[in-house]
Each structure stands twice: as structure tokens, then as C-alpha cells.
Design a protein around this motif. Structure first.
Motif, mmCIF file in Angstrom:
data_model
loop_
_atom_site.group_PDB
_atom_site.id
_atom_site.type_symbol
_atom_site.label_atom_id
_atom_site.label_comp_id
_atom_site.label_asym_id
_atom_site.label_seq_id
_atom_site.Cartn_x
_atom_site.Cartn_y
_atom_site.Cartn_z
ATOM 1 N N LEU A 1 83.315 -19.000 70.579
ATOM 2 C CA LEU A 1 82.261 -20.101 70.621
ATOM 3 C C LEU A 1 80.864 -19.528 70.605
ATOM 4 O O LEU A 1 79.945 -19.611 69.488
ATOM 5 C CB LEU A 1 82.186 -20.997 71.586
ATOM 6 C CG LEU A 1 83.494 -21.993 71.835
ATOM 7 C CD1 LEU A 1 83.359 -22.892 73.259
ATOM 8 C CD2 LEU A 1 83.456 -22.838 70.628
ATOM 9 N N TYR B 1 76.226 -19.052 62.826
ATOM 10 C CA TYR B 1 75.926 -20.341 62.509
ATOM 11 C C TYR B 1 74.259 -20.239 62.572
ATOM 12 O O TYR B 1 73.421 -20.569 61.569
ATOM 13 C CB TYR B 1 76.093 -21.300 63.483
ATOM 14 C CG TYR B 1 76.397 -22.507 62.499
ATOM 15 C CD1 TYR B 1 75.912 -23.095 61.418
ATOM 16 C CD2 TYR B 1 77.655 -23.700 63.127
ATOM 17 C CE1 TYR B 1 76.363 -24.282 60.614
ATOM 18 C CE2 TYR B 1 77.822 -24.961 62.469
ATOM 19 C CZ TYR B 1 77.242 -25.073 61.177
ATOM 20 O OH TYR B 1 77.619 -26.276 60.594
ATOM 21 N N VAL C 1 80.386 -17.926 67.035
ATOM 22 C CA VAL C 1 80.352 -18.826 66.063
ATOM 23 C C VAL C 1 78.925 -19.285 66.069
ATOM 24 O O VAL C 1 78.122 -19.703 64.988
ATOM 25 C CB VAL C 1 81.188 -19.835 66.049
ATOM 26 C CG1 VAL C 1 81.066 -20.693 64.899
ATOM 27 C CG2 VAL C 1 82.768 -19.165 65.567
ATOM 28 N N VAL C 2 78.375 -19.504 67.265
ATOM 29 C CA VAL C 2 76.975 -20.038 67.187
ATOM 30 C C VAL C 2 75.986 -19.137 66.671
ATOM 31 O O VAL C 2 75.122 -19.579 66.210
ATOM 32 C CB VAL C 2 76.541 -20.149 68.821
ATOM 33 C CG1 VAL C 2 75.231 -20.541 69.064
ATOM 34 C CG2 VAL C 2 77.364 -21.627 69.394
#
Lengths: 503, 347
Positions: free
Chosen positions: B102, B109, B105-106
Motif C-alpha cells: 500500500l 501514485y 503504491v501510494v
């Protein structure tokens, strides 16, 4: 019990809340924001207000970044974390509601696509098409709420599912509609306060005043919908849940009464700063109103989660992932043989499986707070009587021998020196502390399961004799295992309590 | 008695089919982001970051990332219906790595949005930011490969848990995941090369680079796949006796046909074949999982308690969602093709 246990030093509640709190705020804002954007865009286009369109474009940028990045990722994050923290409950929910979730996913696909197209489409699409995409966004987002709301309400009020196992019986329970209306109101409220935060950064002008007032009306509209729905929601909850919560979870239920004050302050703040001082509306004011709105929404989520204890799915599965139906069997055959994954340390395995979903040794809801100054026999007694404890504890799903193993494990990790030594107390203060540690888990003076009236008229010596034989009173009563000084202090405190001095 | 939740609410073939389809779609979007990002980062092109095709590609990355995440939810949902015990167990044993995905990916992104939305970033900074995003995605891919490989090895989960229950164990059987990971990365670069070809179809140098990259990545994917098969040991014979051989043949033939069409500039046909070959490869992956877990997971023994009405609702919503997505893209790209004056007039 079919899974390993993630033995991490942080409280499970903290881990869950870290992701879930961020997600619920953003996801509700994402839904209300969608409605806000499209309705306000229609208004701005009809009136020919380019300043408003510019404001909406900026808001949609903030909106797209927040919802697409943080909203989507924390949503996936909840999936990740629930599988780690409570795989049994996740399994129960997935197997019963997989097609509900799959349906929600189709709405999510539309929602994400629409958010991207809406954001990038401001200068590339016609007004009509742009608005069509905006409406699609809101419809998909709200429908995803309508689905997930059914699964969330199921956890507290599973309704007839408990007997039928039917998807629809579990989905449309009595708290479904009030919860959906409440959450829809919250969505509108959050959209209003987020919009206020973006508007606060605009230079002072008549246009800013108009925008701030408009956003304030949205926020107030959200309050008008959500506050009655909040009480409607609570009126639909089974009395058994509320009665147990009142008795064993007084703090959340007292907070329930205080919520109206919070709402009043928020409403007053909105009227004062939004309507009266719109031109001078600043970011700190917007942040303060946002915090109040979060607090109001958070109160509902906090209450909902708190009163569900000790269940993860009321009547079916406890918070520690043990099915209610299996408890009698496990109390005979043992919890340890039922575990598919073992560490080699039985005490640790028992503590992890039975307690760790809510407690840690030294951190969140720490065992040390509850048991410092006691010992294994006392701890074992409290585990036997866990059903009677405040805080809504589940029964221990293991054998008497496993209770002793678990108690020994906890005792090895807390401070077992005499209470007086641990806290440096003596006399009445020691007596008060002893009552707090040894008795108040199940008996509150003047409150839950108060036994002091039964002690009325008893002298110091009588109470000391009673304390010495406390473990014999019932199977679920722990023995008094403190030293003489603590016993004398506790007896003195109880004598004072029965004469009204300890309240 | 409360209702048992140990049941299947739809036929296994349907659950498996939906898992394979949605996982292939996830890989498609992931390949565009991960492979495309890696390839553009290492491409040697004049004024690379100023080229219109590259700028367009970079602007598309956040949306592709959103698609990757959204499309990743469904396969994770469907795989849990049958393989919940294996997937959760492996994720718990590697809890910190799982949660770390997570965070990775944060970061990726955020970086992709920054690069896409900040108009004039210095070339050095663009490379730096994209390098950070790529590193984050490499981490996510490694974590996935390790955890899902472990989910197919219950004994490894047991021993890793006994050694350390704190969620800090990463799959110790390197041989079980490294080739699987390399195969996935090479596959992602194949898809990334195809995506670069689409974006660079009017940029001669970029398209030439995409063609070279496609050949190399596809060759690497085949080699990694063969090595992965070789690493299966005693399972290989059983695997080859299953329909796997047919899937491998289909994957190879369609991939080569896709390559040939790509070189001829027939990108739509090439893409269609590439996606079918991807579907075939994902089916093989599923087949291998079922062989590895044969005797441990028996879906036929799970009670079948169908939820037809909700299933129908899902099917209807799925079709409507596809229609809605197509409609929105049609609106967007249809109107984006207009001249500036027309669009302004429409506003």
C-alpha cells in the motif's frame, strides 16, 4: 483458527482505525462531492458564472486527487488489513456477500472512470457531456455506498440472516435504511465543508462571499438530513444491544448523549462563519469546521463499532474470530488443538487468539493496566468470569487448563509485585486502587453490577473474611490474592463505600 | 446454529473464469504502468521528456494507475472464495510486506500525478521522480510474487510462521518466486512496449524503440517462463499432462502473431491477440495453482449454496458498467478530437 496470527506489537484497533478512518472520511466526501460538483456546475452554467466554474475546476482537481489516490488506496487498504487482522470474519463476509462486493466493484469501475473523465474533461468536453459524466459519477458513487452500507449494517444487526443464512435477509436489515440516509447526509455535509476549505483560499470578493454561503448551505443541509437519521438509526437497534451497551459500555453511550452538543456547535459555527462572515472566511475556520464535522461523523462510527462488542458479527462471531456456536465445544476440547498454526508457545498462542484482537500486553488496551499488581491465580479467575466484565468481553473458548496457561502467560508479562509497591500507594488510596484493579472490572460502585449494597452493615473483619474466601463464592469470581496490606486497605475502602464515602 | 459460511455461492468454473478475466485486465493496466514506465525511463531518445508522445504517455499514467488498482480489486475478491485459507495465511506471515504494498503504491501514485500535472519539471527531476515510482512498483511486484507463491506452499507458511509470527517473514523459498516474478516483469515490459508503441505511433524514433523493446521483452518473458517451468521439478510432468501445454502453445503462437502485426503497424489486431495470449497465460497460472494445491484445496467438497439473484444483479451491473465506461470514453475522446473553437463553442 484456520489462520496464522499476525503477532505485531501494535493494537489491532489502532491498525484498523489508521486506514479505516481515512477511508470513510474520503469515501463519504467522494460521494457528496460528486453531487456537489454536478449540481453546482449546472447552477454556474445556467447563471453564466465563469468564476464559479473556475472554482469548481479547482475543487474537482483536489477532489480527483484525494478520492482517486487516497480514497481508492485506503479502500484497497481496508481489504488488505481486514484479511490480516480478522481473516475468519473476512471469510464470513466474503462468502456471504461476494456478489454484493462484486456489484459494488462494478460501480467503483464507473466511479473511477467518471472521476478521471470529469476532471480532465473541463476544457475538452461540451457542457452537456461533462454534466452527464458528473451525474454518472455521483450515481455510481452513491450506489457503491448503498451496497457497502448493507454489509456494514449486517455486522451489527444481521437480522434474520442468523436463522436463514440468506443474502437478502442479511443485507436489508432494520438498520439498513436509516444508516443509508444518515450516511447520505454525512456525504453532503462533508462535501460542504471540503468545498468551504477550497473556497477559503479565494481572494476576498462578493463572489467568494456567495460561494462560501452556498457551500455553507450544503453543509447545513447535510446536518439536517444526518441528525434525525442518526436518532432513527439508534431507534432501530435491538434493545438487547443497547441495554448491554448501557450497562457495560457506559462511556460510548454517554458520548451518544453529548453528540447533540457537538452538532449544535457545528451548526452554530457554520451559520456564524459561513453566512455572517462569508467574505472573511479563512482556512483555519474551514479546518475547524471540518474537524467538527469529522467529530460528528466519527461519533457515529465510534458508537457503531463500540456497541457491537464483543461481536464482529452480532450473534454469530466474536471479535476474536471465534464462532459463537463453537464456544461450548472448544471449552471441552480446547482452543489449542483447534489452531491450524502454532508458534510453540502455548501461552502466547492462547493470548493471541483469545485476547489480542482487542488487547496488547503493554500498548493499546494493555494487560499491564488491568493486571499490574496481581498474579496468575487472580488473572485466571477473571478469565473464567470474562462474560461478566465491563467492556463487553466474550467468553473464553478454551479448557480450564488453557485458562491457567493463559493466566500464567499474562502474569509473566505484567508486574506481579504487590500492588502497593507497583503504584507506591498506601492507606485509602491503596484501597481505592485495589478496588479499581481487582473489583471494578465487574462491579462499579453505584453502577454496573454494584455489590456494595450487599456489604452494608458488614464490619472490617467481616469484609476481610469475605475477601479471603472470594474465590469460593462462585466459579466466575476470582480469588483475592493480594498481600495483607492490600487486603486491609481494600476492606477499609469497601467499608467506606458501603457508608457512601467512596462514591 | 448460525449459518455456515464455508460455502460457494456460484459454480467454481464461473468464479475461476471471473478471476482469470479480471486478473488479465489488471495485468494489462499494470503492464502499461510498470512496463511502460520502466521502458521510457531507460529509453535513449533525443529530448525525451519534451517529446509530445512521451508527454501524452506520462499524462496517461495516473489514469492507468487508477485502472490498475481498480481492476486489481476484483481478482483479489474472487481468489478469496476458493483459496482464502492460503492467501490470508501467506499474507499474514508476510504481514509487513503485504501492508508495504500500500505504501509503495501510494508513493508511485503520488509521483505519477506530480509528473503528469506539473508542466515544466526539469528533465533530471522527471527521471528522478519516475525512478522513485518504478522502485516502488518493483517492490510491490516482488511482494506480490513472494506472497502469492507462498500461498501455494502451505508447508512454507507453517515453517515461516513457527520461526517468526510477527509478519516479517518473506517467502524463504527464493526459487519458488524469483522466476515467477521475472516472468511477470518481462510480461509487464512486453505490455509496456506495446503501450509505448500505441502512444508513439506517430513518433518514428519512439515507435522504433517500442518495436525493439517488444521483441526483447517478449523473448525475455518466454525464457523466464521456460525457466519457471523448469523450476517446477516433479510438478512439471503433471503440469504438462494438463491442458497447460495447449495454453502454452496458444500463448506462444498468439504472442508471435501479435508481434508480427505490431511490426506491420496493425496495432488494434496486435493488441487483441496480445490480450488473448495474456488470458491464456493467466489461465495457465491458475492451472498451476490448482495443481500445486491439489489435495489441500478441494473446491468440489465445499457446499454449493447458490445466490442466483445477486449473481444476476452483478451480471447486469457488470454489463451496464462496461457500457457506461465505453459511453464516457466515447464522449471524452469523441469531443477531444474536435477543434478548440468547436469545444469552446460547446462550452
Amino acid at each position: 483458527m484456520n489462520y496464522p496470527f499476525w503477532d505485531v506489537g501494535i493494537g489491532y484497533g489502532v491498525l484498523m482505525a489508521t486506514i479505516a478512518i481515512v477511508h470513510v472520511f474520503i469515501s463519504h466526501f467522494a460521494i457528496g462531492g460528486g453531487l456537489f460538483l454536478v449540481v453546482t456546475e449546472i447552477r454556474a452554467r445556467r447563471r453564466g458564472e465563469p468564476g464559479w466554474l473556475d472554482y469548481l475546476e479547482r475543487l474537482s482537481r483536489f477532489f480527483a486527487l484525494t478520492t482517486l489516490v487516497l480514497g481508492a488506496l485506503t479502500g484497497v487498504g481496508i481489504w488488505f488489513i481486514i484479511g490480516l487482522l480478522n481473516p475468519e470474519a473476512t471469510e464470513l463476509l466474503i462468502h456471504n456477500f461476494v456478489w454484493g462486493w462484486a456489484t459494488e466493484w462494478t460501480f467503483f469501475v464507473v466511479e473511477i472512470t467518471a472521476a478521471i473523465v470529469y476532471f480532465y474533461g473541463w476544457k475538452r468536453m461540451s457542457a452537456k457531456s461533462h454534466l452527464a459524466v458528473g451525474w454518472l459519477y455521483f450515481a455510481a458513487a452513491w450506489l457503491s455506498l448503498a451496497v457497502i452500507n448493507g454489509i456494514l449494517t449486517f455486522m451489527l444487526t444481521p437480522g434474520r440472516w442468523i436463522t436463514t443464512g440468506s443474502f437478502w435477509d442479511g443485507f436489508f436489515t432494520r438498520s439498513y435504511w436509516p444508516s443509508l440516509v444518515l450516511r447520505t447526509g454525512i456525504c453532503i455535509l462533508l462535501a460542504g465543508v471540503y468545498a468551504l476549505a477550497v473556497a477559503s483560499r479565494r481572494p476576498r470578493s462578493d463572489e467568494k462571499t456567495a460561494i462560501v454561503r452556498y457551500d455553507t448551505a450544503w453543509a447545513l443541509g447535510g446536518l439536517v438530513i444526518s441528525v434525525p437519521a442518526f436518532y432513527w438509526y439508534f431507534a432501530t437497534l435491538p434493545e438487547t444491544i443497547l441495554a448491554t451497551a448501557r450497562a457495560k459500555m457506559p462511556w460510548p453511550m454517554e458520548w451518544h448523549s453529548a453528540v447533540l452538543w457537538l452538532v449544535a456547535v457545528l451548526a452554530l459555527g457554520l451559520v456564524l462563519f459561513g453566512f455572517a462572515l462569508g467574505r472573511r472566511f479563512t482556512l483555519p475556520v474551514a479546518v475547524a469546521l471540518m474537524v467538527l464535522a469529522f467529530a460528528w461523523f466519527g461519533s457515529f462510527e465510534f458508537l457503531r463499532e463500540s456497541i457491537r462488542k464483543p461481536w464482529i458479527v452480532t450473534g454469530a462471531m466474536y471479535g476474536n474470530g471465534i464462532e459463537a456456536d463453537r464456544v461450548p465445544e472448544l471449552q471441552k476440547t480446547g482452543l489449542l488443538p483447534a489452531l491450524a498454526y502454532r508458534t510453540g508457545d502455548d501461552g502466547r498462542d492462547l493470548f493471541n487468539r483469545a485476547c489480542r484482537s482487542c488487547h496488547t500486553i503493554a500498548g493499546y488496551k494493555a494487560m499491564r493496566t488491568y493486571y499490574d499488581g496481581t498474579d496468575a491465580p487472580y488473572i485466571a479467575g477473571t478469565i473464567r468470569g470474562s462474560l461478566h466484565m465491563r467492556g463487553n468481553m466474550p467468553p473464553f473458548a478454551g479448557t480450564p487448563a488453557e485458562i491457567d496457561t493463559l493466566a500464567a502467560y499474562i502474569a509473566a508479562h505484567v508486574d506481579t509485585r504487590p500492588l502497593a509497591e507497583v503504584y507506591g500507594l498506601s492507606g485509602p488510596e491503596l484501597g481505592r486502587k485495589s478496588y479499581e484493579v481487582r473489583c471494578a472490572k465487574c462491579h462499579v460502585i453505584g453502577g454496573y453490577n454494584d455489590k456494595t449494597p450487599a456489604l452494608a452493615g458488614m464490619g472490617l473483619e467481616d469484609i476481610e473474611v469475605l475477601l479471603d474466601s472470594a474465590g469460593d463464592l462462585s466459579d466466575e469470581m476470582p480469588p483475592f490474592t493480594g498481600d495483607t496490606a492490600e487486603r486491609d486497605a481494600l476492606a477499609g475502602y469497601l467499608v467506606s463505600a458501603t457508608s457512601g464515602g467512596a462514591r | 446454529m448460525t449459518p455456515s459460511y464455508e460455502f460457494l455461492s456460484a459454480p467454481v468454473w464461473l468464479i475461476t473464469g471471473l478471476h482469470v478475466l479480471t486478473l488479465a485486465l489488471h495485468f494489462l493496466a499494470m503492464g502499461l504502468v510498470f512496463g511502460g514506465l520502466g521502458l521510457i525511463l531507460f529509453a535513449r531518445l533525443d529530448d525525451k521528456w519534451s517529446r509530445p508522445a512521451v508527454r501524452t504517455f506520462l499524462r496517461a499514467l495516473p489514469s492507468a494507475m487508477a485502472a490498475t488498482i481498480t481492476l486489481g480489486v476484483a481478482p483479489l475478491l474472487f481468489v478469496q472464495l476458493v483459496y482464502h485459507r492460503q492467501v490470508y495465511a501467506a499474507a499474514i506471515v508476510s504481514g509487513w510486506y503485504w501492508i508495504g504494498i500500500l505504501a509503495a503504491v501510494v508513493i508511485a501514485y503520488f509521483v505519477l500525478y506530480r509528473v503528469a500535472l506539473v508542466p515544466r519539471l526539469a528533465p533530471g527531476r522527471v527521471a528522478l521522480w519516475l525512478g522513485l515510482a518504478l522502485a516502488a512498483l518493483v517492490y510491490a511486484s516482488l511482494a506480490y510474487a513472494g506472497i502469492f507463491a507462498m500461498a501455494e506452499a502451505p508447508k512454507t507458511i507453517q515453517s515461516a510462521y513457527a520461526a517468526d509470527p510477527s509478519g516479517q517473514s518473506f517467502n524463504p523459498d527464493v526459487g519458488a518466486w524469483i522466476f515467477r516474478w521475472l516472468h511477470m516483469v518481462a510480461g509487464a515490459f512486453t505490455l509496456g512496449a506495446f503501450a509505448l508503441g500505441i502512444f508513439g505511433r506517430r513518433d518514428e524514433k519512439l515507435f522504433a524503440y517500442a518495436k525493439r523493446a517488444l521483441v526483447i521483452a517478449m523473448t525475455a518473458a518466454v525464457l523466464a517462463g521456460l525457466i519457471y517451468l523448469g523450476s517446477l521439478g516433479p510438478l512439471l510432468a503433471r503440469f504438462l499432462q494438463s491442458p497447460a501445454l495447449a495454453f502454452i502453445a496458444v500463448t506462444l503462437v498468439l504472442s508471435l502473431a501479435s508481434l508480427a502485426l505490431f511490426f506491420r503497424g496493425r496495432l488494434a489486431a496486435s493488441g487483441a491477440l496480445l490480450f488473448v495470449s495474456l488470458l491464456s497465460m493467466v489461465s495457465n497460472r491458475q492451472l498451476l495453482r490448482s495443481i500445486r494445491l491439489d489435495g489441500i484445496v478441494d473446491s468440489s467438497a465445499m457446499p454449493f449454496k447458490p445466490q442466483w439473484s445477486v449473481l444476476l444483479l452483478f451480471a447486469v451491473c457488470f454489463v451496464v458498467a462496461l457500457g457506461a465506461v465505453a459511453y464516457m470514453l466515447w464522449l471524452y475522446f469523441g469531443e477531444a478530437g474536435r477543434t478548440g473553437e468547436e469545444a469552446a463553442e460547446a462550452r
